[in-house]
Enzyme design. Structure first.
Site, PDB file in Angstrom:
ATOM      1  N   GLY A 156       0.861  -1.190   0.000  1.00  0.00           N
ATOM      2  CA  GLY A 156       0.000   0.000   0.000  1.00  0.00           C
ATOM      3  C   GLY A 156       0.896   1.237   0.000  1.00  0.00           C
ATOM      4  O   GLY A 156       2.073   1.178  -0.362  1.00  0.00           O
ATOM      5  N   ARG A 157       0.321   2.344   0.495  1.00  0.00           N
ATOM      6  CA  ARG A 157       1.048   3.616   0.434  1.00  0.00           C
ATOM      7  C   ARG A 157       2.338   3.570   1.259  1.00  0.00           C
ATOM      8  O   ARG A 157       3.377   4.065   0.826  1.00  0.00           O
ATOM      9  CB  ARG A 157       0.142   4.744   0.944  1.00  0.00           C
ATOM     10  CG  ARG A 157      -0.976   5.056  -0.028  1.00  0.00           C
ATOM     11  CD  ARG A 157      -2.096   5.798   0.647  1.00  0.00           C
ATOM     12  NE  ARG A 157      -2.841   4.887   1.516  1.00  0.00           N
ATOM     13  CZ  ARG A 157      -4.164   4.862   1.638  1.00  0.00           C
ATOM     14  NH1 ARG A 157      -4.902   5.711   0.967  1.00  0.00           N
ATOM     15  NH2 ARG A 157      -4.763   4.000   2.442  1.00  0.00           N
ATOM     16  N   ILE A 158       2.287   2.942   2.449  1.00  0.00           N
ATOM     17  CA  ILE A 158       3.489   2.916   3.300  1.00  0.00           C
ATOM     18  C   ILE A 158       4.533   1.976   2.687  1.00  0.00           C
ATOM     19  O   ILE A 158       5.726   2.286   2.652  1.00  0.00           O
ATOM     20  CB  ILE A 158       3.127   2.518   4.742  1.00  0.00           C
ATOM     21  CG1 ILE A 158       2.177   3.571   5.338  1.00  0.00           C
ATOM     22  CG2 ILE A 158       4.379   2.381   5.614  1.00  0.00           C
ATOM     23  CD1 ILE A 158       1.543   3.183   6.678  1.00  0.00           C
ATOM     24  N   ARG A 179      -1.764  -8.441  -2.320  1.00  0.00           N
ATOM     25  CA  ARG A 179      -2.973  -9.081  -2.854  1.00  0.00           C
ATOM     26  C   ARG A 179      -3.103  -8.794  -4.347  1.00  0.00           C
ATOM     27  O   ARG A 179      -3.419  -9.648  -5.137  1.00  0.00           O
ATOM     28  CB  ARG A 179      -4.221  -8.542  -2.144  1.00  0.00           C
ATOM     29  CG  ARG A 179      -4.643  -9.366  -0.965  1.00  0.00           C
ATOM     30  CD  ARG A 179      -5.787  -8.716  -0.281  1.00  0.00           C
ATOM     31  NE  ARG A 179      -5.498  -7.299  -0.048  1.00  0.00           N
ATOM     32  CZ  ARG A 179      -6.268  -6.466   0.624  1.00  0.00           C
ATOM     33  NH1 ARG A 179      -7.388  -6.891   1.133  1.00  0.00           N
ATOM     34  NH2 ARG A 179      -5.938  -5.207   0.816  1.00  0.00           N
ATOM     35  N   ILE A 238       6.100  -3.354  10.966  1.00  0.00           N
ATOM     36  CA  ILE A 238       5.518  -2.074  11.407  1.00  0.00           C
ATOM     37  C   ILE A 238       4.022  -2.069  11.091  1.00  0.00           C
ATOM     38  O   ILE A 238       3.394  -1.009  11.078  1.00  0.00           O
ATOM     39  CB  ILE A 238       6.191  -0.854  10.727  1.00  0.00           C
ATOM     40  CG1 ILE A 238       6.162  -0.974   9.199  1.00  0.00           C
ATOM     41  CG2 ILE A 238       7.595  -0.651  11.246  1.00  0.00           C
ATOM     42  CD1 ILE A 238       6.450   0.336   8.487  1.00  0.00           C
ATOM     43  N   ARG A 240       0.923  -4.675  12.035  1.00  0.00           N
ATOM     44  CA  ARG A 240       0.081  -4.951  13.194  1.00  0.00           C
ATOM     45  C   ARG A 240       0.573  -6.213  13.865  1.00  0.00           C
ATOM     46  O   ARG A 240       1.072  -7.133  13.192  1.00  0.00           O
ATOM     47  CB  ARG A 240      -1.376  -5.195  12.767  1.00  0.00           C
ATOM     48  CG  ARG A 240      -2.207  -3.933  12.582  1.00  0.00           C
ATOM     49  CD  ARG A 240      -2.477  -3.232  13.925  1.00  0.00           C
ATOM     50  NE  ARG A 240      -3.256  -2.020  13.779  1.00  0.00           N
ATOM     51  CZ  ARG A 240      -2.778  -0.795  13.556  1.00  0.00           C
ATOM     52  NH1 ARG A 240      -1.477  -0.603  13.424  1.00  0.00           N
ATOM     53  NH2 ARG A 240      -3.573   0.255  13.467  1.00  0.00           N
ATOM     54  N   GLU A 269      -0.394  -6.517  22.233  1.00  0.00           N
ATOM     55  CA  GLU A 269       0.274  -5.337  22.808  1.00  0.00           C
ATOM     56  C   GLU A 269      -0.701  -4.555  23.692  1.00  0.00           C
ATOM     57  O   GLU A 269      -1.916  -4.592  23.442  1.00  0.00           O
ATOM     58  CB  GLU A 269       0.856  -4.448  21.691  1.00  0.00           C
ATOM     59  CG  GLU A 269      -0.174  -3.863  20.747  1.00  0.00           C
ATOM     60  CD  GLU A 269       0.459  -3.060  19.606  1.00  0.00           C
ATOM     61  OE1 GLU A 269       1.295  -3.623  18.871  1.00  0.00           O
ATOM     62  OE2 GLU A 269       0.088  -1.888  19.457  1.00  0.00           O
ATOM     63  N   HIS A 287       5.132   0.612  19.308  1.00  0.00           N
ATOM     64  CA  HIS A 287       4.121   1.068  18.333  1.00  0.00           C
ATOM     65  C   HIS A 287       4.224   2.590  18.121  1.00  0.00           C
ATOM     66  O   HIS A 287       3.261   3.326  18.372  1.00  0.00           O
ATOM     67  CB  HIS A 287       2.711   0.660  18.802  1.00  0.00           C
ATOM     68  CG  HIS A 287       1.710   0.613  17.673  1.00  0.00           C
ATOM     69  ND1 HIS A 287       0.652  -0.250  17.636  1.00  0.00           N
ATOM     70  CD2 HIS A 287       1.606   1.356  16.529  1.00  0.00           C
ATOM     71  CE1 HIS A 287      -0.064  -0.055  16.538  1.00  0.00           C
ATOM     72  NE2 HIS A 287       0.503   0.918  15.841  1.00  0.00           N
ATOM     73  N   ILE A 288       5.391   3.009  17.628  1.00  0.00           N
ATOM     74  CA  ILE A 288       5.641   4.457  17.485  1.00  0.00           C
ATOM     75  C   ILE A 288       5.928   4.859  16.044  1.00  0.00           C
ATOM     76  O   ILE A 288       6.437   5.959  15.796  1.00  0.00           O
ATOM     77  CB  ILE A 288       6.813   4.908  18.389  1.00  0.00           C
ATOM     78  CG1 ILE A 288       8.093   4.100  18.103  1.00  0.00           C
ATOM     79  CG2 ILE A 288       6.432   4.828  19.862  1.00  0.00           C
ATOM     80  CD1 ILE A 288       9.352   4.708  18.718  1.00  0.00           C
TER      81      ILE A 288
HETATM   82  C1  DGY Z   1      -1.980   3.424  12.507  1.00  0.00           C
HETATM   83  O1  DGY Z   1      -2.288   4.569  12.161  1.00  0.00           O
HETATM   84  O2  DGY Z   1      -2.647   2.441  12.208  1.00  0.00           O
HETATM   85  C2  DGY Z   1      -0.757   3.275  13.321  1.00  0.00           C
HETATM   86  O3  DGY Z   1      -0.436   1.952  13.546  1.00  0.00           O
HETATM   87  C3  DGY Z   1      -0.907   4.019  14.636  1.00  0.00           C
HETATM   88  O4  DGY Z   1       0.238   4.708  14.809  1.00  0.00           O
END
Ligand code: DGY
Length: 328
Positions: A156-158, A179, A238, A240, A269, A287-288
Site C-alpha cells: 500500500g502507500r506505506i 494481494r 511495522i 500490526r 500489545e 508502536h511508534i
Molecule cells: C496506525 O495509524 O494504524 C498506526 O499503527 C498508529 O500509529
C-alpha cells in the site's frame, strides 16, 4: 441548538478538543484512563459520535449498548479495532486516517530496518553495560543494506514509501508481494518487482511487513514462513501484531533461523511475548512508527474533520463503510 454528544476515548491534543467543542458536547479522557469494553460501551450509551485511537474495540456488544451512535472516527490508518460488518449493520459510519502518516511511518520502517540490520540497539546495550573494552574486526558485524534485496509484504502507500527509500536512497533491489499487483507506473516509480510470497521470503535480505491485519493475514509469518527465509535475513514488522506469530519468531531468532528482527507491533500489545524480551537479536519499539508530533496532529485533525463533516452534512473524507452514508 443542542450540540451532538461525542466521546473522545483517549487523551489527545488540547487544540483538537477545543476544535471539537465548537461543534459538539464533548466527553474527553485527558487523564487517559484505561477503560474496559463495558466501560467504553457505558460511556457511549448517550453519544452520537466517537473519536477513537485504534485501541478501542467497536464491536456488536458495544454497538448494542450505544443506540444513538452514528459515527466512529479513528485517528489511525489501521482499523482492526472496528467490526466493520457490525458497524454497517448498525448504521454506524467508520472512518480512519490514511495518507497523513505515510511518509513518517515509512521513515520509521526504514530506521527500524537499519537499526536491526546494523545491530544498533544491541551494540548500544553492550556499550552502556561497560562491556566495550577494545575494538574488534567482527564486533557487531551486521548485514549490508545498500545494494541488498529489500522485500516488502503489503504494497500500500506505506510499503511504496519504503520501496522508494530503499530503491532510490540505498540502491536496493526491491521485490514485493501484495494481494494485487501495482499498476506499471507505480512499479516503475518504486523500482519494485512483483513476486510470489514464497519467492519473497526466500530472496529478501530484509523483509518489511506493511500489510493490514485481518483474519486472512493472521500469522501470515509463522514458523514455516520463517524457515523459508535466509539465515542472514532481517524481518521488520511495522504493520500490526498478530501478522507475525511472535512465539515462532522468538524461536527463529534464538535458533538463528533468521538473523534479526525489528518489531514495532506485537500480538496482544502492550504485552510483549516474554521470549522476545530475552533474545538479543531483536529491536523492540512500542508502536511508534507514526509518532512525530506534526504527524500525530495531522492524524487527529483528520479524525476531527471526519466527525465535523458528518454532523454538518458534508461528506466525511475517509469513510470505510460508505454504504452507511447511502442509507441515510
Ligand atoms: C496506525 O495509524 O494504524 C498506526 O499503527 C498508529 O500509529
Amino acid at each position: 441548538m443542542t450540540k451532538p454528544k461525542i466521546l473522545i476515548a483517549r487523551a489527545v491534543f488540547p487544540e483538537i478538543i477545543a476544535r471539537l467543542e465548537q461543534y459538539f458536547e464533548v466527553e474527553s479522557n485527558q487523564g487517559d484512563a484505561v477503560w474496559s469494553g463495558a466501560e467504553l460501551a457505558q460511556r457511549l450509551q448517550d453519544k452520537e459520535g466517537a473519536f477513537t485511537t485504534g485501541g478501542e474495540r467497536i464491536n456488536a456488544a458495544v454497538l448494542a449498548a450505544a443506540p444513538r451512535l452514528r459515527i466512529c472516527a479513528n485517528m489511525t490508518v489501521g482499523y482492526n479495532n472496528f467490526d466493520l460488518d457490525a458497524m454497517t449493520a448498525a448504521g454506524v459510519l467508520a472512518t480512519n486516517a490514511p495518507d497523513v502518516l505515510t511518509e513518517t511511518t515509512a521513515d520509521f520502517g526504514f530506521a527500524l530496518l537499519m537499526a536491526t540490520a546494523r545491530r544498533i540497539t544491541e551494540s548500544e546495550h553492550y556499550l552502556r553495560a561497560g562491556q566495550w573494552t577494545r575494538w574488534g574486526y567482527d564486533m557487531f558485524a551486521g548485514a549490508e543494506i545498500h545494494g541488498s534485496t529489500l522485500g516488502i509484504l503489503g504494497m500500500g502507500r506505506i510499503g511504496q514509501g519504503i520501496a522508494r527509500r530503499g530503491a532510490h536512497g540505498f540502491g536496493m533491489k526491491v521485490i514485493y508481494h501484495n494481494r494485487s499487483r501495482l499498476e506499471p507506473r507505480l512499479e516503475a516509480e518504486c523500482k519494485a518487482c512483483y513476486v510470489g510470497k514464497d519467492e519473497l521470503l526466500k530472496t529478501a535480505d530484509h523483509l518489511v511487513l506493511v500489510l493490514p491485519y485481518s483474519p486472512a493475514s493472521h500469522h501470515a509469518i509463522g514458523s514455516s514462513e520463517l524457515a523459508l527465509m535466509k539465515p542472514t535475513a532481517t524481518l521488520v514488522n511495522i504493520a500490526r501484531g498478530g501478522i507475525v506469530d511472535d512465539a515462532a519468531l522468538a524461536a527463529a531468532l534464538r535458533n538463528r533461523t533468521i538473523a534479526a528482527a525489528g518489531l514495532d507491533v506485537f500480538e496482544g500489545e502492550p504485552q510483549v511475548h516474554p521470549d522476545l524480551l530475552s533474545v538479543p537479536n531483536v529491536v523492540l519499539t512500542p508502536h511508534i512508527a507514526s509518532a512525530t508530533l506534526p504527524t500525530r496532529l495531522a492524524m487527529a485533525s483528520l479524525a476531527a474533520d471526519n466527525l465535523i463533516a458528518f454532523f454538518t452534512r458534508k461528506a466525511p473524507l475517509t469513510p470505510l463503510n460508505p454504504a452507511v452514508l447511502a442509507i441515510k
